[in-house]
Design a protein around this motif. Structure first.
Motif, PDB file in Angstrom:
ATOM      1  N   PHE A 187       0.904  -1.219  -0.114  1.00 53.31           N
ATOM      2  CA  PHE A 187       0.069   0.067  -0.153  1.00 53.31           C
ATOM      3  C   PHE A 187       0.947   1.396   0.036  1.00 53.31           C
ATOM      4  O   PHE A 187       1.891   1.228   0.630  1.00 53.31           O
ATOM      5  CB  PHE A 187      -0.852  -0.070   1.364  1.00 53.31           C
ATOM      6  CG  PHE A 187      -1.838  -1.182   1.225  1.00 53.31           C
ATOM      7  CD1 PHE A 187      -2.487  -1.590   0.320  1.00 53.31           C
ATOM      8  CD2 PHE A 187      -2.362  -1.537   2.430  1.00 53.31           C
ATOM      9  CE1 PHE A 187      -3.370  -2.313   0.259  1.00 53.31           C
ATOM     10  CE2 PHE A 187      -3.430  -2.543   2.654  1.00 53.31           C
ATOM     11  CZ  PHE A 187      -3.983  -3.009   1.364  1.00 53.31           C
ATOM     12  N   LEU A 188       0.424   2.229  -0.597  1.00 57.51           N
ATOM     13  CA  LEU A 188       1.110   3.637  -0.750  1.00 57.51           C
ATOM     14  C   LEU A 188       0.810   3.946   0.852  1.00 57.51           C
ATOM     15  O   LEU A 188      -0.149   4.068   1.496  1.00 57.51           O
ATOM     16  CB  LEU A 188       0.449   4.634  -1.713  1.00 57.51           C
ATOM     17  CG  LEU A 188       0.729   5.972  -1.354  1.00 57.51           C
ATOM     18  CD1 LEU A 188       2.369   6.100  -2.101  1.00 57.51           C
ATOM     19  CD2 LEU A 188       0.020   6.719  -2.242  1.00 57.51           C
ATOM     20  N   LYS A 189       2.144   4.519   1.360  1.00 56.34           N
ATOM     21  CA  LYS A 189       1.990   5.098   2.852  1.00 56.34           C
ATOM     22  C   LYS A 189       2.638   6.456   2.616  1.00 56.34           C
ATOM     23  O   LYS A 189       3.310   7.020   2.013  1.00 56.34           O
ATOM     24  CB  LYS A 189       2.987   4.343   3.655  1.00 56.34           C
ATOM     25  CG  LYS A 189       2.040   2.843   3.898  1.00 56.34           C
ATOM     26  CD  LYS A 189       1.227   2.661   4.937  1.00 56.34           C
ATOM     27  CE  LYS A 189       0.645   1.596   5.274  1.00 56.34           C
ATOM     28  NZ  LYS A 189      -0.161   1.260   6.551  1.00 56.34           N
ATOM     29  N   LEU A 190       2.374   7.144   3.954  1.00 54.78           N
ATOM     30  CA  LEU A 190       2.903   8.685   3.761  1.00 54.78           C
ATOM     31  C   LEU A 190       3.885   8.539   5.019  1.00 54.78           C
ATOM     32  O   LEU A 190       3.830   7.809   5.927  1.00 54.78           O
ATOM     33  CB  LEU A 190       1.676   9.489   4.427  1.00 54.78           C
ATOM     34  CG  LEU A 190       0.687   9.939   3.313  1.00 54.78           C
ATOM     35  CD1 LEU A 190      -0.459  10.770   3.660  1.00 54.78           C
ATOM     36  CD2 LEU A 190       0.979  10.085   2.021  1.00 54.78           C
ATOM     37  N   ARG A 191       5.000   9.710   5.085  1.00 49.42           N
ATOM     38  CA  ARG A 191       5.892   9.740   6.122  1.00 49.42           C
ATOM     39  C   ARG A 191       5.435  10.977   6.653  1.00 49.42           C
ATOM     40  O   ARG A 191       5.124  11.940   6.066  1.00 49.42           O
ATOM     41  CB  ARG A 191       7.075   9.962   5.476  1.00 49.42           C
ATOM     42  CG  ARG A 191       8.416   9.943   6.476  1.00 49.42           C
ATOM     43  CD  ARG A 191       9.761  10.064   5.980  1.00 49.42           C
ATOM     44  NE  ARG A 191      10.202   8.699   5.546  1.00 49.42           N
ATOM     45  CZ  ARG A 191      10.268   8.242   4.158  1.00 49.42           C
ATOM     46  NH1 ARG A 191      10.093   9.097   3.397  1.00 49.42           N
ATOM     47  NH2 ARG A 191      10.624   6.821   3.833  1.00 49.42           N
ATOM     48  N   VAL A 192       5.371  10.994   8.217  1.00 51.31           N
ATOM     49  CA  VAL A 192       4.642  12.052   8.879  1.00 51.31           C
ATOM     50  C   VAL A 192       5.917  12.365   9.759  1.00 51.31           C
ATOM     51  O   VAL A 192       6.428  11.419  10.596  1.00 51.31           O
ATOM     52  CB  VAL A 192       3.553  11.746   9.514  1.00 51.31           C
ATOM     53  CG1 VAL A 192       3.231  12.918  10.381  1.00 51.31           C
ATOM     54  CG2 VAL A 192       2.159  11.543   8.393  1.00 51.31           C
ATOM     55  N   GLU A 193       6.458  13.690   9.967  1.00 44.77           N
ATOM     56  CA  GLU A 193       7.496  13.920  10.957  1.00 44.77           C
ATOM     57  C   GLU A 193       6.840  15.403  11.662  1.00 44.77           C
ATOM     58  O   GLU A 193       6.431  16.271  11.005  1.00 44.77           O
ATOM     59  CB  GLU A 193       8.950  14.322  10.131  1.00 44.77           C
ATOM     60  CG  GLU A 193       9.346  12.945   9.387  1.00 44.77           C
ATOM     61  CD  GLU A 193      10.506  13.205   8.903  1.00 44.77           C
ATOM     62  OE1 GLU A 193      11.024  14.403   8.694  1.00 44.77           O
ATOM     63  OE2 GLU A 193      11.210  12.210   8.270  1.00 44.77           O
ATOM     64  N   HIS A 194       6.940  15.191  12.929  1.00 37.52           N
ATOM     65  CA  HIS A 194       6.404  16.296  13.605  1.00 37.52           C
ATOM     66  C   HIS A 194       5.249  16.680  13.387  1.00 37.52           C
ATOM     67  O   HIS A 194       4.969  18.170  13.417  1.00 37.52           O
ATOM     68  CB  HIS A 194       7.611  17.496  13.474  1.00 37.52           C
ATOM     69  CG  HIS A 194       9.015  17.081  13.701  1.00 37.52           C
ATOM     70  ND1 HIS A 194       9.457  16.589  15.144  1.00 37.52           N
ATOM     71  CD2 HIS A 194      10.185  17.036  13.091  1.00 37.52           C
ATOM     72  CE1 HIS A 194      10.581  16.348  15.013  1.00 37.52           C
ATOM     73  NE2 HIS A 194      11.168  16.577  13.797  1.00 37.52           N
TER      74      HIS A 194
END
Length: 373
Positions: free
Chosen positions: A184-191
């Motif tokens: 699956f396509l995922k997102l990278r989340v930072e702060h």
């Protein structure tokens, strides 16, 4: 001493042979001819999108409550419409419905799901409406974007309806174990901010997948749902339900512990979906499920916080949003008919019919294509 070891070895051999005979009997007789295992469609990875291998059919079984036939078309999607045509027919409207297992809808006959019922609701004597379903179990909101931009775009629909459920938000950036969740396509989340998209990994069949396709595994894993979580619920039936904030099959408290990340992901994906849908000359409608158990109890649900986040975000992006909470609640007050199964939390035929009616009503209000005859 040697005689004792020899007797032990003989007895051990007899035990192992008995176990193998029993397992073989279950595999080739009991779970294929007597107590039927659920059929499970094999997966495929095509054009960057995990789906099912084409042209399969079978019966999805859960306990003794569900025995629903499925038909996987040439494009790899469960559908009562048959194969999907790329070319548009003059005068025929086309709607694409994107989602997870609720759109996949293995729990009801392939021609009685949201998609087919929506086609009947919107169509009539003077027009035909094609409703193409793009659903895969376990997909989060991020994967809906991938499916829309890599698969739905090929069919040039007039409307794209994205069905959202409560575990779609955090699973868009948190990895969940599963046989194809890395696809699956995922997102990278930072702060608390989305910084990047993580492309899906190609899915490939392996030894584990072969084992899952045995009749014994299909009976235990799919028909009887024997998983670690099931065993915990069996031994401690109140433990999971009593967990603070657990609702709509989602640990809402854990999801909202990172509310900033959830809101960022929702804002990012709604915006990206809107851009992709508009670029194909179509319109976007977002629809969201509710906590049906809370409706039955007549109580409030912490899950509805996610409905409000989704609705507010859609409003900022000027995207039409349909909250199914009041729709299901009103139907329950009128009919007191459940929308799901005892053994499975997915919609039954009545649930699909109520959702299809609500989405049809929303599309008629938004577009002159679907006026009543």
């Amino acid at each position: 001493m040697m005689r004792r070891w020899r007797n032990f070895a003989v007895n051990l051999g007899l035990v192992l042979a008995s176990v193998l005979v029993f397992v073989g009997f279950c595999e080739f007789v009991v779970f294929r001819l007597v107590w039927l295992a659920s059929d499970v469609p094999a997966n495929a990875f095509v054009e960057g999108v995990v789906r099912y291998a084409p042209n399969q059919h079978g019966t999805w079984r859960v306990r003794d409550e569900i025995a629903a036939p499925y038909r996987i078309n040439a494009e790899g999607w469960n559908s009562g419409l048959g194969d999907y045509a790329v070319a548009r027919r003059p005068g025929v409207a086309r709607v694409a419905v994107v989602g997870d297992s609720f759109v996949e809808a293995l729990q009801v006959p392939y021609d009685r799901s949201l998609g087919e019922l929506l086609s009947a609701e919107l169509g009539g004597a003077r027009r035909a409406v094609e409703v193409y379903r793009f659903g895969i179990s376990g997909a989060p909101l991020s994967q809906y974007l991938q499916m829309t931009q890599r698969e739905v775009v090929r069919y040039r629909p007039d409307w794209v309806v994205v069905l959202i459920v409560h575990n779609d938000f955090d699973e868009s950036y948190k990895f969940k174990p599963g046989r194809y969740t890395s696809s699956f396509l995922k997102l990278r989340v930072e702060h608390g901010h989305v910084t990047d998209e993580i492309p899906p990994q190609p899915w490939q069949s392996g030894t584990t997948e072969w084992l899952r396709q045995t009749a014994t595994a299909r009976f235990l894993l799919y028909r009887w749902q024997v998983r670690p979580g099931f065993l915990v619920d069996l031994l401690l039936p109140r433990a999971r339900a009593a967990a603070a904030g657990y609702a709509a099959n989602t640990d809402i408290a854990a999801v909202l512990a990172d509310r900033r990340g959830v809101e960022s992901v929702t804002d990012y994906l709604f915006g990206r979906l809107d851009v992709v849908v508009r670029s194909m000359g179509a319109n976007l409608l977002l629809a969201m499920d509710t906590d049906r158990s809370a409706i039955y109890r007549g109580s409030d649900s912490p899950a509805l916080v996610l409905n409000r986040i989704a609705e507010d975000t859609a409003e900022r992006h000027h995207i039409p949003f349909l909250d199914l909470q009041p729709v299901f609640a009103a139907d329950w007050q009128r009919e007191h008919r459940r929308f799901d199964f005892d053994a499975d939390g997915h919609w039954n035929e009545h649930g699909h019919a109520v959702a299809a009616g609500a989405i049809a009503h929303a599309l008629r209000a938004l577009s002159g294509q679907f006026e009543l005859d």
